[in-house]
Write an enzyme that holds these catalytic residues in place. Structure first.
Site, short mmCIF file in Angstrom:
data_model
loop_
_atom_site.label_atom_id
_atom_site.label_comp_id
_atom_site.label_asym_id
_atom_site.label_seq_id
_atom_site.Cartn_x
_atom_site.Cartn_y
_atom_site.Cartn_z
N LYS A 38 0.94 -1.20 0.07
CA LYS A 38 0.15 -0.01 -0.13
C LYS A 38 0.85 1.29 -0.13
O LYS A 38 2.10 1.13 0.18
CB LYS A 38 -0.86 0.02 1.14
CG LYS A 38 -0.23 -0.15 2.60
CD LYS A 38 -0.88 -0.51 3.79
CE LYS A 38 -0.35 -0.30 4.94
NZ LYS A 38 -1.07 -0.99 6.09
N TYR A 255 15.18 29.82 10.48
CA TYR A 255 13.79 30.36 10.86
C TYR A 255 13.72 30.40 12.44
O TYR A 255 14.04 29.27 12.90
CB TYR A 255 12.51 29.87 10.23
CG TYR A 255 12.29 30.05 8.74
CD1 TYR A 255 11.97 31.38 8.45
CD2 TYR A 255 12.23 28.94 7.87
CE1 TYR A 255 11.49 31.58 7.12
CE2 TYR A 255 11.77 29.24 6.52
CZ TYR A 255 11.44 30.46 6.16
OH TYR A 255 11.26 30.85 5.03
C1 LIG Z 1 -0.32 -1.87 6.86
C2 LIG Z 1 -0.85 -3.12 7.34
C3 LIG Z 1 -0.13 -4.39 7.32
C4 LIG Z 1 1.28 -4.24 7.13
O1 LIG Z 1 1.96 -3.64 8.45
P1 LIG Z 1 3.45 -3.37 8.65
O2 LIG Z 1 3.42 -3.05 10.14
O3 LIG Z 1 3.94 -2.47 8.06
O4 LIG Z 1 4.05 -4.96 8.59
C5 LIG Z 1 -0.68 -5.59 7.45
N1 LIG Z 1 -2.10 -5.72 7.72
C6 LIG Z 1 -2.97 -4.63 7.65
C7 LIG Z 1 -4.25 -4.86 7.90
C8 LIG Z 1 -2.34 -3.14 7.45
O5 LIG Z 1 -3.25 -2.48 7.41
#
Ligand SMILES: *Cc1c(COP(=O)(O)O)cnc(C)c1O
Length: 369
Positions: A38, A255
């Site tokens: 993702k 800044y």
């Molecule tokens: C993002 C996600 C993962 C992966 O999690 P990590 O901590 O990056 O390994 C697995 N399952 C679900 C449902 C997620 O949303």
């Protein structure tokens, strides 16, 4: 963005990505190791990361959104796994139903209404069902699981049960055992062909947590997930050095004038800022030190706030000539730990990786390069 014109350069090591996947796949056998890709494969670029993971052996993928699934399907077309199942974690978006059909995307159904909508859709093929075991985010509640079981289960095509751990990065947290227990109850009630609970950190909580399929994300991309986890850095972020200037004791940098020079200093100005995803909170002040950068093997602390397009680093202690205009300074990678930079910014490597902007130049290192 071409390298010549870029302020931020990202080197993405696809061999390290493949190696991280293979290490996890070996660890969890006989369970299957999926790949969570993702958010553009955690900022690494799904078009390159998807096929690299398929070549390593990944045969099941998870994205968050249907558009991400469509991009992954395009990328997988010429890969080792063109037809691999792609699950959409955020579920079924009815107005985007054609995307699921055209790309064979399988929604992860998170509440009874969504199961109904998907069941009513003519194009449905396969789906996963998400049960909530303690996060109160997505997933059927305990009561909804019971009534679904009483009414004969979710029906044809729903072949994977998933849930998600709230505190897998805190192995001693009591919620982990409770989620495992609730997941077992849902599994026994619904009797779906396969089950999946563990993310990256969950994998290291023991075989009980692995079920049929594990879903690592961050561990594939080089982020720390657990004290026992080994994960090679995948992303090296480097910023172009624009100039090196002198500064006098008592003067301030950046800044807000919130960092005062405590000695006569040499200051390198780098072409990266929060608009590139280098988080503003990683900056430095008189009250709290910020993140480090690395120039030719030498660490240099940030000076002052992170601007939109610029940061400053103290290179006073770096041998003459190494910090020079046109050279690159590492922000994180093999010399500067991404998790340490994230901690300085009060966040986690996930946010740093997924926030890296389109403005960066991305270059890929493939196995054998
Ligand atoms: C993002 C996600 C993962 C992966 O999690 P990590 O901590 O990056 O390994 C697995 N399952 C679900 C449902 C997620 O949303």
């Amino acid at each position: 963005m071409s390298e010549e014109a870029a302020g931020l350069r990202l080197t993405i090591d696809l061999a390290a990505l493949a190696g991280n996947w293979r290490r996890l796949a070996g660890l969890v056998r006989p369970a299957e190791c999926a790949a969570v890709v993702k958010a553009d494969a955690y900022g690494t670029g799904i078009a390159a990361a998807g096929p690299a993971l398929a070549a390593a052996g990944a045969r099941t993928f998870f994205v968050a959104l249907p558009e991400e699934g469509a991009a992954l399907r395009r990328a997988l077309k010429r890969s080792a796994a063109p037809d691999a199942p792609i699950y959409v974690l955020n579920g079924f978006f009815p107005q985007a139903a054609p995307l699921y059909g055209e790309n064979r995307l399988f929604p992860v159904l998170g509440h009874p209404g969504e199961l109904e909508q998907w069941t009513a859709w003519q194009g449905r093929e396969e789906a996963a069902l998400h049960v909530d075991t303690g996060m109160n985010r997505l997933g059927f509640s305990e009561g909804e699981v019971e009534s679904l079981a009483r009414s004969g289960g979710p029906g044809k095509g729903v072949n994977l049960l998933i849930s998600h751990l709230a505190c897998a990065d805190e192995p001693e947290h009591p919620i982990n055992a409770e989620q495992l227990r609730r997941f077992a109850v849902a599994k026994a009630l619904l009797k779906l062909p396969r089950a999946s609970l563990a993310n990256s950190a969950g994998i290291h909580m023991g075989a009980d947590f692995r079920h049929d399929l594990v879903r690592p994300g961050i561990a594939l991309y080089g982020g720390a997930s657990h004290p026992q986890a080994v994960s090679d850095p995948v992303v090296t972020a480097e910023a172009r050095i624009l100039q090196v200037r002198g500064g006098h004791i008592g003067e301030t940098v950046g800044y807000g004038a919130c960092e005062t020079l405590k000695r006569t200093s040499r200051i390198a100005i780098l072409s990266v800022g929060y608009a590139d995803g280098y988080l503003r909170a990683a900056g430095s002040s008189d009250a709290a030190s910020g993140a480090l950068v690395c120039i030719d093997g030498h660490l240099a602390p940030l000076l002052g706030r992170v601007s939109m397009d610029l940061i400053a680093a103290d290179v006073t202690d770096i041998p003459d000539g190494l910090a020079a205009p046109g050279r690159w300074a590492e922000l994180f990678g093999h010399n500067v730990d991404i998790d340490a930079v994230a901690r300085h910014a009060g966040t986690i490597a996930y946010e740093l990786l997924t926030g890296l902007s389109r403005r960066a130049h991305r270059r890929y290192v493939r196995a054998g390069d």
